[in-house]
Design a protein around this motif. Structure first.
Motif, PDB file in Angstrom:
ATOM      1  N   GLN A   1     -24.023 -57.078 -12.476  1.00 55.33           N
ATOM      2  CA  GLN A   1     -22.733 -57.780 -12.404  1.00 55.33           C
ATOM      3  C   GLN A   1     -21.803 -57.116 -11.392  1.00 55.33           C
ATOM      4  OE1 GLN A   1     -19.437 -56.934 -13.823  1.00 55.33           O
ATOM      5  NE2 GLN A   1     -20.138 -54.808 -14.079  1.00 55.33           N
TER       6      GLN A   1
ATOM      7  N   SER B   1     -15.257 -49.186 -19.327  1.00 51.92           N
ATOM      8  CA  SER B   1     -15.116 -49.956 -20.554  1.00 51.92           C
ATOM      9  C   SER B   1     -14.368 -49.184 -21.625  1.00 51.92           C
ATOM     10  CB  SER B   1     -16.518 -50.330 -21.065  1.00 51.92           C
ATOM     11  OG  SER B   1     -16.458 -50.600 -22.432  1.00 51.92           O
TER      12      SER B   1
ATOM     13  N   GLY C   1     -20.539 -57.209 -19.109  1.00 52.89           N
ATOM     14  CA  GLY C   1     -19.802 -58.135 -18.261  1.00 52.89           C
ATOM     15  C   GLY C   1     -20.677 -59.149 -17.562  1.00 52.89           C
TER      16      GLY C   1
ATOM     17  N   CYS D   1      -9.888 -52.837 -13.588  1.00 52.62           N
ATOM     18  CA  CYS D   1     -11.319 -52.768 -13.296  1.00 52.62           C
ATOM     19  C   CYS D   1     -11.547 -52.608 -11.798  1.00 52.62           C
ATOM     20  CB  CYS D   1     -11.970 -54.038 -13.817  1.00 52.62           C
ATOM     21  SG  CYS D   1     -13.740 -53.934 -13.950  1.00 52.62           S
TER      22      CYS D   1
ATOM     23  N   MET E   1     -15.882 -62.855 -18.292  1.00 49.42           N
ATOM     24  CA  MET E   1     -15.536 -61.601 -18.947  1.00 49.42           C
ATOM     25  C   MET E   1     -15.954 -60.403 -18.101  1.00 49.42           C
ATOM     26  SD  MET E   1     -14.247 -62.000 -22.102  1.00 49.42           S
ATOM     27  CE  MET E   1     -14.115 -63.287 -23.337  1.00 49.42           C
ATOM     28  N   LEU E   2     -15.102 -59.412 -18.083  1.00 50.13           N
ATOM     29  CA  LEU E   2     -15.427 -58.151 -17.414  1.00 50.13           C
ATOM     30  C   LEU E   2     -16.163 -57.265 -18.415  1.00 50.13           C
ATOM     31  CD1 LEU E   2     -11.905 -57.722 -15.849  1.00 50.13           C
ATOM     32  CD2 LEU E   2     -14.016 -58.291 -14.627  1.00 50.13           C
ATOM     33  N   PRO E   3     -16.677 -56.126 -17.967  1.00 51.96           N
ATOM     34  CA  PRO E   3     -17.310 -55.225 -18.930  1.00 51.96           C
ATOM     35  C   PRO E   3     -16.396 -54.958 -20.117  1.00 51.96           C
ATOM     36  CG  PRO E   3     -17.720 -54.442 -16.714  1.00 51.96           C
ATOM     37  CD  PRO E   3     -16.808 -55.622 -16.594  1.00 51.96           C
TER      38      PRO E   3
ATOM     39  N   LEU F   1     -11.480 -61.928 -17.543  1.00 52.11           N
ATOM     40  CA  LEU F   1     -11.083 -61.566 -16.178  1.00 52.11           C
ATOM     41  C   LEU F   1      -9.894 -62.359 -15.701  1.00 52.11           C
ATOM     42  CD1 LEU F   1     -12.306 -63.897 -14.078  1.00 52.11           C
ATOM     43  CD2 LEU F   1     -14.394 -62.644 -14.454  1.00 52.11           C
TER      44      LEU F   1
ATOM     45  N   TYR G   1     -25.353 -53.920 -16.013  1.00 50.68           N
ATOM     46  CA  TYR G   1     -24.068 -53.487 -15.474  1.00 50.68           C
ATOM     47  C   TYR G   1     -24.093 -53.489 -13.945  1.00 50.68           C
ATOM     48  CZ  TYR G   1     -20.157 -50.598 -14.117  1.00 50.68           C
ATOM     49  OH  TYR G   1     -19.024 -50.147 -13.507  1.00 50.68           O
TER      50      TYR G   1
ATOM     51  N   ASN H   1     -18.136 -64.746  -9.664  1.00 51.52           N
ATOM     52  CA  ASN H   1     -18.291 -64.481 -11.096  1.00 51.52           C
ATOM     53  C   ASN H   1     -19.402 -65.335 -11.705  1.00 51.52           C
ATOM     54  OD1 ASN H   1     -16.303 -62.460 -11.686  1.00 51.52           O
ATOM     55  ND2 ASN H   1     -14.743 -64.013 -11.239  1.00 51.52           N
TER      56      ASN H   1
END
Lengths: 880, 155
Positions: A330, A703, A542, A563, A547-549, A554, A327, A340
């Motif tokens: 990222q 999340s 993420g 986010c 993809m985000l968490p 995204l 976590y 990203n």
């Protein structure tokens, strides 16, 4: 209702239970030796004898069921006398060598003899004498101490299903032996030594080094080898892990472990751990302080960001990193670097497969409890052998098979050989054609449920290959195909077990579509095999380019904005590069800086030489790892990492169960998340975490799916999908999914010649197992599995050296004949320096973004030197 | 290999007779012992493979039974009875004859691998004691005079 009286206590049961269980419920202890909670009642040792009123002879409590009105006495004079006699018999041949027996202190026989046994036996005859058998690298057998309770054999047969042990001989000459009589030829789960009540089967990894009463602490944690996430207890002395054991009733493995969980812990004590940061100066890696290393990383990354932009920087995390490390990683990349470009080994198959299924079916569709496999009414396995990749999950398949559940395997059956109805081994293009034909046959037999019109349109719309052509390409008869489709159609709640190899091919996206169709048609439950402990976790955190968490795309602006607001950072709107794409970009010079956390890319990606080239091209490479891996050799800065047993954190397993990993020993380094937040500080992004729990609480804030979870809260291991938050709701669209074109797969496949496929090895996972002396001792080198027909054609015998060549290079492996394999498929495993990845080329599959590595036209030669040697010997024999 | 194919045919025949492959195990072991005279580790592995039974299980079963031999035997197996009836009728004296003529002792094999000798506890031929089995042939009413004549028929 059954009411019985035990030692004067009245107790009632709804259903019949054994006297032993009844006594336990009443709080009465009955001694046992052959009984074990994991195993079925056996009644072999006669130690649990009890008196039952109106029954003339003593009864074995472990196997006798209670009936209404039964009166049982467990400690009468008659019972105690009988137990003493049984123990006296058991000790006739027992050497009583407790002072140097590894079992002393936790030996059930020792405890019982102390409690009931006579101080001295009456037998004047001498004892049997046999030397301890030390032929096996990991398991020591001592026939003198064995009491023939058969726990080991029953464990191996009934639970593990490996059937590697049996009783040989008869009467007083009965011994527990593997087939060879010496070394084992088995799965090395070590469950036999875990259930041995005496010191007859012991582990060599802590031989003469383990005394239970000298252990300083025991730490409950989760295994770090594969995605099952077995619970285990690390026993610690002098800040080092002396033994790892399961505990019955703890975690989803309920007292079982596999080879890696039981013996692989010794990589923790491996001598060559990195213990200080290294920095390249004048071409040489030198020891530096943490401050120097962190400043260097900050300076160089800022410089590259300034000159080449944020997207010239990329990060890769290992599937072995904890959720907290992943976590923070990222967050640093998105918030501080501004890119990203983040991915992990999960992006090579597990992630793309999950994303595909979630998109086309529903979020959380792959989150199914492992225990559910043995309750399904059919099992379809494809793309990997579950008994090798996720061994404890594999046991569920075996257990289902024993109940008569049909198991169908596409690919090498491996450890399911005796447990599968059919196994279909073929090359990767043929698998796609075969799957298409199966879906086509099944849809004729099962009505479409009508729930997902878009998917049904695809199922109805695609044109499969004619059955004759499909069967010809796969090498199996049309009837085999039709029979399999028929067997599958009869299943109402099958488990569909999917491994990585079905994704990493040119037609991987089609395979996923057909598997989604199969799941939909059959009402199946998907299990994605996961080769690393936290593939699911790094995805959820993420560590994905798009993809985000918590699996939010995204590119959806509302998700990104929310986010950004919660974290106070700016997230770039465009998706980054996948692991495979980053490697390509690095090779082409588009990636200037790469931060690799815990991953050995040379070992993890196919075409090792290409990867080496990519790493050489990178201007600034940071590697954070426990060991000096091959990838680290190319690094500009190497940071030592902590192992999973040296820090707090959490792992999310393949069924999406979040589990706590606890610190068992002190490591000689700093937590990865701490290091990254230090670097982040120099970019102006202050994270301010004090502990893993702090990070976890932020994850729960960011999340949706982890909502309300805390690190302390997950400690019971019962936090299973969909947790408390519930799945994410957003429009799962299937538009843009094109009809698969099977005809072109058949035409363009170029699948002639021999095809080499990857064999996921039971004793090795990615890189950690290479640092375990125990695991290396059972498989020190890679091998090539070759079918009998092909082997005969090349005059290859077991153990011959063979050269396997492709246009990417060649490797020399030792051959193992395998009667299951057809003549156009061979198997090789990954291994550092000489595994299959040395000779595997790949390209990025444009849809899954995973590396597709189909290896055809392999040339196999018997090694020249050996052939000549044989020829010389033959000549000399003829001449002589 | 040719021999294996012959056994393979017979085992396939067995598979048709029995419900499952495990039931074929003992007859299959007999077949291998009949053809090779003993059960080598390779033979046990072969049986395991043909019947899809774990090889450790095959070994466990085969070593339980005394009638399976796990070391190389002579071309002919002499099973001589020395139990009560045969002993009274002079069975033990026949041992001396075998030792004198062929150098054969119980549980051993002649150097030319012609005969192996096993002492039996009753072969159910007490009415013609002393008696012996040579391979599958029963020979009763043995005397110190006629035993050599009988054995000489087995090359």
């Amino acid at each position: 209702m059954i009411t019985i009286t035990i030692d004067g206590k009245k107790i009632s049961f709804e259903r019949p239970v054994t006297i032993l269980d009844a006594a336990r419920a009443a709080g009465i202890h009955i001694p046992t030796l052959c009984h074990h909670d994991i195993l079925k009642p056996y009644g072999g040792c006669r130690l649990c004898l009890v008196e039952v009123e109106k029954v003339p002879k003593l009864q074995t409590a472990c196997s006798q069921y209670v009936s209404d009105g039964m009166v049982v006495r467990t400690e009468t004079e008659k019972v105690v006398d009988a137990r003493r006699a049984v123990l006296e018999f058991l000790l006739i041949n027992h050497p009583l060598d407790c002072p140097h027996c590894d079992k002393a202190g936790e030996c059930e026989l020792q405890d019982l003899a102390a409690k009931y046994g006579p101080a001295m036996g009456r037998f004047a005859e001498g004892k049997r004498r046999y030397p301890e058998n030390l032929e096996d690298p990991l398991i020591v057998r001592n026939r003198e101490r064995c009491i023939l309770c058969l726990r080991c054999v029953r464990m191996c047969d009934d639970v593990q299903g490996a059937s590697a042990l049996s009783v040989t001989g008869r009467g007083s000459k009965s011994y527990i032996e593997p087939f060879s009589g010496g070394a084992y030829d088995c799965e090395y789960c070590g469950n036999c030594l875990a259930v041995c009540p005496v010191g007859a089967i012991t582990s060599r990894t802590h031989r003469h080094g383990f005394r239970p009463w000298l252990m300083e602490k025991e730490v409950e944690t989760v295994c770090s080898y594969c995605g099952v996430g077995c619970s285990l207890v690390l026993q610690v002395r002098n800040n080092s892990v002396v033994r790892s054991v399961p505990r019955s009733g703890l975690g989803l493995n309920r007292g079982l472990l596999c080879s890696k969980g039981r013996f692989g812990y010794d990589c923790l004590n491996y001598g060559d751990r990195l213990d200080a940061p290294l920095m390249r100066r004048n071409g040489v890696l030198e020891r530096v302080t943490w401050t120097e290393a962190i400043n260097c990383i900050a300076d160089r990354m800022k410089e590259i960001k300034r000159e080449n932009g944020s997207d010239a920087i990329a990060g890769i995390v290992s599937g072995r990193c904890t959720n907290e490390d992943a976590y923070v990683f990222q967050k640093f990349f998105r918030g501080a670097i501004g890119t990203n470009n983040i991915d992990s080994v999960a992006g090579m198959a597990y992630g793309p497969a999950q994303r595909f299924f979630e998109k086309i079916l529903v979020q959380g569709v792959t989150a199914n409890p492992i225990q559910g496999i043995s309750d399904s009414d059919g099992i379809f396995v494809i793309g990997g052998d579950p008994t090798a990749i996720n061994p404890v999950l594999g046991l569920q398949v075996r257990s289902a098979s024993k109940k008569g559940v049909p198991v169908i395997v596409v690919g090498h059956p491996g450890g399911l050989k005796r447990y599968s109805k059919r196994a279909f081994i073929m090359n990767s293009a043929a698998e796609t054609v075969f799957l298409a034909a199966l879906v086509d046959e099944i849809k004729r037999r099962r009505p479409l449920p009508g729930e997902r019109p878009v998917l049904e349109e695809i199922i109805n719309g695609f044109r499969p290959a004619p059955l004759e052509d499909a069967s010809k390409m796969s090498g199996f008869g049309p009837n085999d195909l039709v029979d399999t489709a028929h067997a599958l159609s009869n299943m109402s709640r099958p488990s569909i077990i999917i491994g990585r190899d079905i994704v990493q091919t040119d037609t991987g996206h089609m395979n996923l579509l057909f598997l989604a169709a199969l799941t939909y048609l059959l009402n199946g439950r998907i299990y994605l095999l996961s080769e690393l402990p936290n593939e699911q976790g790094v995805l959820d955190m993420g560590c994905q380019p798009d993809m985000l968490p918590s699996g939010r795309p995204l590119t959806v602006e509302t998700f990104r904005k929310r986010c950004e607001e919660t974290l106070g950072i700016i997230i770039p709107p465009a998706p980054g590069l996948s692991y495979a794409e980053m490697t390509e970009a690095a090779h082409e010079g588009r990636i200037k800086a790469l931060y690799v956390m815990g991953e050995d890319m040379v070992l993890g990606l196919p075409d090792s030489n290409y990867v080496r080239g990519a790493l050489r091209n990178i201007e600034f490479l940071v590697v954070q790892d426990r060991f000096f891996t091959e990838t680290a050799k190319y690094a500009d800065v190497v940071l030592p990492a902590l192992s999973w047993a040296e820090k707090e954190g959490s792992y999310t397993n393949l069924e999406r169960r979040i589990q706590l990993t606890r610190k068992a020993v002190e490591g000689e380094s700093i937590e990865e998340w701490k290091v990254i937040s230090e670097i982040s500080k120099t970019f102006g992004l202050h994270m301010g975490y004090r502990s893993a729990a702090d990070i976890f609480s932020e994850i729960a804030r960011v999340s949706q799916i982890y909502r309300e979870l805390t690190l302390e809260g997950i400690a019971d291991g019962k936090s299973v999908w969909p947790y408390r938050g519930g799945p994410l709701r957003y429009d799962m669209h299937t538009e843009g999914t094109k009809l698969p074109d099977i005809v072109s797969v058949m035409e363009e496949s170029g699948m002639s010649g021999v095809h080499v496929r990857r064999e996921a090895h039971l004793f090795h996972s990615q890189n950690a197992s290479r640092y375990s002396p125990a695991l290396l001792s059972i498989t020190p080198e890679p091998h090539l599995k070759i079918g009998d027909i092909l082997a005969d054609r090349l005059s290859v015998k077991d153990g011959d050296r063979v050269k396997v060549s492709t246009d990417a290079g060649s490797i020399v492996l030792s051959a193992r004949r395998d009667p299951c394999l057809p003549d156009n498929v061979v198997l090789a495993s990954t291994f550092d320096g000489g595994g299959i990845f040395e000779i595997t080329k790949w390209r990025v599959n444009p849809i899954t973004k995973a590396p597709a590595s189909d290896v055809n036209g392999v040339v196999i030669d018997k090694e020249e030197a050996i052939t000549v040697l044989h020829k010389d010997r033959a000549d000399s024999l003829v001449g002589g | 290999m040719a021999l294996d194919n012959k056994i393979l045919d017979e085992i396939n025949e067995l598979k048709r007779k029995y419900e499952d492959e495990r039931s074929c195990l003992l007859p299959a072991l007999y077949l291998f012992q009949r053809e090779y005279g003993w059960l080598s580790p390779e033979a046990l592995e072969r049986v395991a493979e043909i019947l899809n039974i774990p090889k450790a299980t095959v070994k466990g079963v085969s070593t339980f039974y005394a009638m399976f031999s796990h070391k190389p035997m002579g071309r002919h197996l002499i099973q001589l009875c020395t139990n009560v009836a045969c002993m009274i009728m002079g069975g033990e004296r026949l041992l001396d004859i075998l030792k004198g003529r062929y150098g054969l002792e119980p549980n051993l094999t002649t150097p030319d691998r012609r005969f192996s000798l096993v002492i039996m506890e009753c072969i159910g031929a007490c009415d013609t004691a002393p008696a012996m089995l040579v391979d599958t042939d029963l020979h009763g009413n043995l005397t110190e005079e006629n035993i050599i004549g009988i054995l000489e028929r087995y090359e």
